[in-house]
Design an enzyme around this catalytic site. Structure first.
Site, PDB file in Angstrom:
ATOM      1  CG  HIS A 169      -2.130  -0.784   1.127  1.00 22.41           C
ATOM      2  ND1 HIS A 169      -2.155  -2.125   1.424  1.00 22.41           N
ATOM      3  CD2 HIS A 169      -3.392  -0.470   0.727  1.00 22.41           C
ATOM      4  CE1 HIS A 169      -3.378  -2.596   1.218  1.00 22.41           C
ATOM      5  NE2 HIS A 169      -4.148  -1.618   0.795  1.00 22.41           N
ATOM      6  CE  LYS A 200      -3.935  -0.346   4.862  1.00 20.05           C
ATOM      7  NZ  LYS A 200      -5.186   0.322   5.246  1.00 20.05           N
TER       8      LYS A 200
HETATM    9  N1  LIG Z   1     -12.961  -0.494   3.045  1.00 25.30           N
HETATM   10  C1  LIG Z   1     -12.263  -0.155   1.959  1.00 25.30           C
HETATM   11  O1  LIG Z   1     -12.512  -0.639   0.835  1.00 25.30           O
HETATM   12  C2  LIG Z   1     -11.157   0.862   2.099  1.00 25.30           C
HETATM   13  C3  LIG Z   1     -10.469   1.353   0.971  1.00 25.30           C
HETATM   14  C4  LIG Z   1      -9.516   2.339   1.152  1.00 25.30           C
HETATM   15  C5  LIG Z   1      -9.253   2.826   2.422  1.00 25.30           C
HETATM   16  N2  LIG Z   1      -9.920   2.301   3.496  1.00 25.30           N
HETATM   17  C6  LIG Z   1      -9.737   2.806   4.858  1.00 25.30           C
HETATM   18  O2  LIG Z   1     -10.463   4.024   4.969  1.00 25.30           O
HETATM   19  C7  LIG Z   1      -9.859   4.838   5.982  1.00 25.30           C
HETATM   20  C8  LIG Z   1      -9.581   6.216   5.406  1.00 25.30           C
HETATM   21  O3  LIG Z   1      -8.590   6.095   4.406  1.00 25.30           O
HETATM   22  P1  LIG Z   1      -8.059   7.363   3.599  1.00 25.30           P
HETATM   23  O4  LIG Z   1      -6.921   6.860   2.780  1.00 25.30           O
HETATM   24  O5  LIG Z   1      -9.185   8.086   2.948  1.00 25.30           O
HETATM   25  O6  LIG Z   1      -7.500   8.230   4.816  1.00 25.30           O
HETATM   26  P2  LIG Z   1      -7.294   9.806   4.883  1.00 25.30           P
HETATM   27  O7  LIG Z   1      -6.886  10.339   3.549  1.00 25.30           O
HETATM   28  O8  LIG Z   1      -6.406  10.050   6.059  1.00 25.30           O
HETATM   29  O9  LIG Z   1      -8.780  10.365   5.171  1.00 25.30           O
HETATM   30  C9  LIG Z   1      -9.403  10.346   6.420  1.00 25.30           C
HETATM   31  C10 LIG Z   1      -9.966  11.746   6.618  1.00 25.30           C
HETATM   32  O10 LIG Z   1     -10.852  11.749   7.751  1.00 25.30           O
HETATM   33  C11 LIG Z   1     -10.584  12.925   8.493  1.00 25.30           C
HETATM   34  N3  LIG Z   1     -11.056  12.764   9.867  1.00 25.30           N
HETATM   35  C12 LIG Z   1     -10.422  12.184  10.920  1.00 25.30           C
HETATM   36  N4  LIG Z   1     -11.219  12.229  12.011  1.00 25.30           N
HETATM   37  C13 LIG Z   1     -12.366  12.840  11.648  1.00 25.30           C
HETATM   38  C14 LIG Z   1     -13.567  13.163  12.313  1.00 25.30           C
HETATM   39  N5  LIG Z   1     -13.746  12.895  13.616  1.00 25.30           N
HETATM   40  N6  LIG Z   1     -14.551  13.807  11.624  1.00 25.30           N
HETATM   41  C15 LIG Z   1     -14.382  14.107  10.320  1.00 25.30           C
HETATM   42  N7  LIG Z   1     -13.245  13.830   9.617  1.00 25.30           N
HETATM   43  C16 LIG Z   1     -12.261  13.199  10.272  1.00 25.30           C
HETATM   44  C17 LIG Z   1      -9.087  13.076   8.373  1.00 25.30           C
HETATM   45  O11 LIG Z   1      -8.714  14.399   8.718  1.00 25.30           O
HETATM   46  P3  LIG Z   1      -7.288  14.682   9.475  1.00 25.30           P
HETATM   47  O12 LIG Z   1      -6.379  15.016   8.359  1.00 25.30           O
HETATM   48  O13 LIG Z   1      -7.629  15.810  10.386  1.00 25.30           O
HETATM   49  O14 LIG Z   1      -6.917  13.430  10.211  1.00 25.30           O
HETATM   50  C18 LIG Z   1      -8.868  12.769   6.900  1.00 25.30           C
HETATM   51  O15 LIG Z   1      -9.060  13.899   6.081  1.00 25.30           O
HETATM   52  C19 LIG Z   1      -8.610   4.076   6.426  1.00 25.30           C
HETATM   53  O16 LIG Z   1      -8.936   3.308   7.573  1.00 25.30           O
HETATM   54  C20 LIG Z   1      -8.320   3.152   5.249  1.00 25.30           C
HETATM   55  O17 LIG Z   1      -7.598   1.998   5.600  1.00 25.30           O
HETATM   56  C21 LIG Z   1     -10.860   1.344   3.349  1.00 25.30           C
END
Ligand SMILES: NC(=O)c1ccc[n+]([C@@H]2O[C@H](COP(=O)([O-])OP(=O)(O)OC[C@H]3O[C@@H](n4cnc5c(N)ncnc54)[C@H](OP(=O)(O)O)[C@@H]3O)[C@@H](O)[C@H]2O)c1
Length: 256
Positions: free
Chosen positions: A144, A148
């Protein structure tokens, strides 16, 4: 009438991808989202704030891709307001997963560590291969992007759990996470290895090996769009359900 969507973590990598796909789907209306980090500009009429309780009365489904602690808080708040929720956040502890299940008692909650149809088809198929190759060594390698946070990936754990279940063993007794130093392979162990670097959106390889042959099954997510479309499909599925806790298996087999 279009399904009204709100996104938790709308400024994140997944949140932005889901927002981009939602606005192109005539069956959906993107109302807004919450975000603690930088807020994207998604145009007029799409509200982005930091108070989920202000958004909840205006949406039918919350799609949350934030962090483990935030997704529990957000899904609990949605369920308390009677709003269906979809979470795809990985790296949840057992307690956090239990909290999501409990929220399902109040409103329908959908949770999947991998929203792609391909991975879920592989999970459904793996037991056949594991049983046919019952004495083969099995290792999972995932790659990844450098940002991540959790390791191994939620998907690697889903694959490993499916393999352990097919062998009728517990994953905690058989998993080996990486190797270092003098670390010969133990019979029956399931090796799990996490690579991090660059911008890869997710690659998982399952290796089956004995001394005479190897099989490698590789799944590559070519972009986050595949997860975003899966999350939107989950939102449409979960809205029609009774309160409960749902996953890809129910959605893909149209149960529940
Ligand atoms: N299930 C699936 O198919 C799949 C696929 C891809 C990713 N994922 C998972 O999805 C999650 C997010 O991934 P990502 O790559 O999108 O991460 P990311 O780019 O870090 O996005 C998460 C966002 O949520 C914000 N956030 C954190 N706490 C919050 C709150 N209380 N209220 C509102 N916003 C908040 C973060 O802001 P800050 O910058 O302030 O922290 C960030 O902008 C991870 O756990 C990843 O492993 C799952």
């Amino acid at each position: 009438m279009a399904i009204r969507i709100g996104i938790g973590g709308i400024g994140g990598r997944m949140g932005r991808e889901i927002a981009a796909a939602a606005v192109l789907d005539p069956a959906l209306e993107l109302i807004g989202g919450v975000e603690t980090g930088p807020r994207p500009d998604l145009g007029a009429g799409i509200e982005i704030g930091d108070d989920l309780n202000r958004l909840l009365p205006h949406i039918d489904v919350l799609i949350d891709f934030t962090t483990p602690a935030a997704t529990v808080e957000n899904v609990e708040a949605a369920a308390a307001a009677g709003v269906a929720a979809v979470s795809g956040v990985t790296g949840l502890s057992e307690e956090q997963l239990t909290a999501l299940r409990r929220a399902g008692a109040r409103a329908p909650v959908f949770y999947s560590r991998n929203m792609s149809v391909g991975i879920n088809a592989l999970v459904a198929f793996l037991p056949q291969l594991v049983q046919a190759l019952d004495d083969y060594d099995i290792e999972i390698v995932e790659l990844h992007h450098r940002h991540k946070v959790d390791a191994p990936s939620g998907t690697a754990l889903v694959l490993a759990e499916a393999i352990a279940a097919a062998r009728d063993v517990s994953l905690s007794d058989t998993a080996t996470y990486g190797r270092h130093g003098v670390a010969p392979r133990q019979h029956g162990e399931i090796g799990i290895h996490a690579l991090r670097g660059g911008g890869n959106t997710g690659e998982h390889t399952v290796l089956f090996a004995d001394e005479g042959e190897e099989i490698q099954i590789v799944h590559r997510a070519l972009s986050r769009k595949t997860f975003a479309l899966g999350a939107l499909r989950a939102a449409k599925f979960v809205l029609g359900q009774a309160p409960g806790f749902y996953g890809m298996e129910q959605m893909l087999t149209r149960l529940g």
